[in-house]
Each structure stands twice: as structure tokens, then as C-alpha cells.
Design an enzyme around this catalytic site. Sequence first.
Site, PDB file in Angstrom:
ATOM      1  N   ASP A 107      30.733  51.239 -28.127  1.00 50.20           N
ATOM      2  CA  ASP A 107      30.003  52.293 -28.825  1.00 50.20           C
ATOM      3  C   ASP A 107      29.703  53.514 -27.963  1.00 50.20           C
ATOM      4  OD1 ASP A 107      29.715  51.125 -31.430  1.00 50.20           O
ATOM      5  OD2 ASP A 107      28.333  49.681 -30.522  1.00 50.20           O
ATOM      6  N   ASP A 116      34.821  50.094 -37.180  1.00 49.23           N
ATOM      7  CA  ASP A 116      33.909  51.100 -36.633  1.00 49.23           C
ATOM      8  C   ASP A 116      34.455  51.740 -35.358  1.00 49.23           C
ATOM      9  OD1 ASP A 116      32.839  48.744 -37.866  1.00 49.23           O
ATOM     10  OD2 ASP A 116      30.803  49.420 -37.480  1.00 49.23           O
TER      11      ASP A 116
END
Length: 399
Positions: free
Chosen positions: A118, A176
Site C-alpha cells: 500500500d 487493489d
Amino acid sequence: MRKLTIRNVCAWVTLVLASCAGQPEVEPMEKVIARGLDAATEQAVLMAEALENQEGRLPKSIKDGQLETSDCYWWCSGFFPGELWYLYEYTGRPELKKYAELYTQRLENVQYVTNNHDVGFMLYCSYGNGLRLTADEHYQKVLVQGARSLSTRYNPAVKAIRSWDFGDWQYPVIIDNMMNLELLTWAGRTTGDTLFTHIATTHAHTTLKNHFRPDYSSYHVVSYDTLSGQPEKKQTHQGYADDSAWARGQAWALYGYTMMARETGDEAFLNQARHIAAFLMNHPRMPEDKVPYWDFDTPDIPDAPRDASAAAVMASALIELSQLDKSDQASAYQAYAEDQLRSLTSPAYLAAKGTNCHFALMHSTGHFRAGSEVDAPLSYADYYYVEALMRLQKIYSSK
């Protein structure tokens, strides 16, 4: 006095004709954009003030009626600083620049994170927008180091970046992860190191090959065998079922391939974005207001919780896709996104000033299966809502 233009005259004539025909007056999109950005600005300033003296804290959601915050290592940490940068760009207010700098600085240590994928979310939304608006050389150094850290998670045998280090998967890659590739394409362009670009484009091609079903919906998690490089499991972690269409996952896919089409010019990525957009825009279980249920296949539709964050991500992606796609479908992408933004800027989703613990949007769904952040505000919902409004404002301003 508002400048008299052909657009203004046409808008006025349209409203008059609609009124004469007995039709309800439709708010001009320029006013919707301004109203949404103004509301987001008011809430963001209140949020910034509330957390200013809480060292290292960043807004996350609401839990038990109270503001829930995180440190810099939570995957959502970059969204509030990024939102502040967008709102500074919109307003030009020094106060917003001050807060954007303050909250961006709280993510300084993220550049060295190597234990999750992330880093792109965390740094490119914050430092990336800061660099774009200030050309601060320090921001550039942080971003390059962050790209190096993210690159350590790439496996040449799998040809993808590992997402998580938990669970019983051999090598999990989630949809994602497409959102983190922009940091790498930027780093390749900025430093001249083609390895960054190679990792990003290879990951995108691997995901395109293995994540999508025949209808262009996406699995959430694909795990790979690390010896053969082939998929060993296709599952979900946050969706209703392994074979369901988790709404935000589909939005991540749309945004990711639209962004990669812009970054690389690869027609395969643009075509994939078109297919995903068609899946979403024509889905029979998309609600009338175009704000998706948290999963398109959850059996409790129409009583299922909505996900405003999925609508915001989707709208931002569709607006960009409308500018990249030169086909006749381009105007339909923008029109669909405008409908979504009208819904999100209505009282049904846009919070009144001083409410909602100072988040702009209500009614998102974070992790339904875990009972976490259900029918709650989310920092990334606000970020992509503001980004979508800013993208649309620039289109209208250029006409």
C-alpha cells in the site's frame, strides 16, 4: 457579476424551457461541483483543526460514534493529506497548504515500508499531490525511496507485486494493488530507471490475464504458486463470495487500468478499462442513484449497505476514461460519472457541516464480512470524491 458566455446562456435557456415544460429544474453541474468542493473544504478544515495537536494521527473512519484515527502505517494514511492538497489547489487558501504540509509530513517514515503493497496509496496520494503543486525536492526524494521500497515486493517468477504477508495464500495479489502502480510509473519517468516501469506494466499485464472473469468482473484475491508462477487460488477476502463482484474491487480495477492506459499508452489497458466500465455501467443490480451496494451479488439487495467509496473511485476513473477514450462512448462515461457525483453531493450522502465527525461523505462500506466500517465514512471515499470533482471542474473550465 458572472461572465456571460455561450455556455451560461445555453444553461439558462435549458432551465427556462424545462420550467415551462413543467419539469423539475436540474442544478447545473458547475454548481454541483462547487457545492461539493465547498462542503468538502469546510469539513476538511474542521478535521485538520481537530487533529492538529494529536501527534502523528490521521483520520480513518467513525467507530462507536467517535472519530477513529490511525498512525502513518495504516493503508489509508495518505488519503486525508492528499485531499487537503486537492482542496488547496481548489481554494488557494494558505491555511489548507499549511495543513496539507503538516499531515503529509506525518507519513515521512512510510518511504521505508516494505511489508505491504500500500506504499503507493500512502505516498502518491499525499507526497505525490504535494510534489505536483509545490515542486518540493524533498517530496520527490521521499517518493523515489517509496518506489524502491514497493519494488522489493516484486517477484520475477510470478511477475507481480505481493500484496499481503498474512493468510494461507502462497503469494496473494489483490485487485487493489493496481492502484499502487502509479507511484512506480512516476518513479520510472522521473529517475530514468526502467525497472520501475517494467514492474508496474508487468504486474498490470499479469493481473489482466488472471484476475478477470469472462464478463470482466474481477476476483479480489489471486494467489500464485511461487515456483510455476501460475494461479493456485482465486478467492475473496472482503467480497460476499469468491465468485462475486465486490463493488470497490471493481472500481479499483476500473481506476487502475484507466490510469495505466494514461501512464503507458498501452491499448490493452485502455480496452480493459472500457470492458470494466461496461460491466459496471450496465450492471442490472446497480441502484438507480448509481451508488453501488457493497457487493453486486450479495443476496440482501436492495437492503444491503451501499458503498459511497466505490462510487467515488468509479466516478473519478470514468471522468479520466472519458478524456482518454476517443470513441463515441467517451461522453457516456462522463455523463455516468456526473450522475454519480450528483448523488454523492445530495443530502443522501453529503454530510452537513460539523456532522459525520467532519468527513464529507456518509454511507461507505469498508470490510462488511469483518463487520468493520459498515455504513460509515471513510477517508478514501472523501479523497476520490474530491479528486473526481476536481477532474470534472477542469473539464468544465477548459470549455
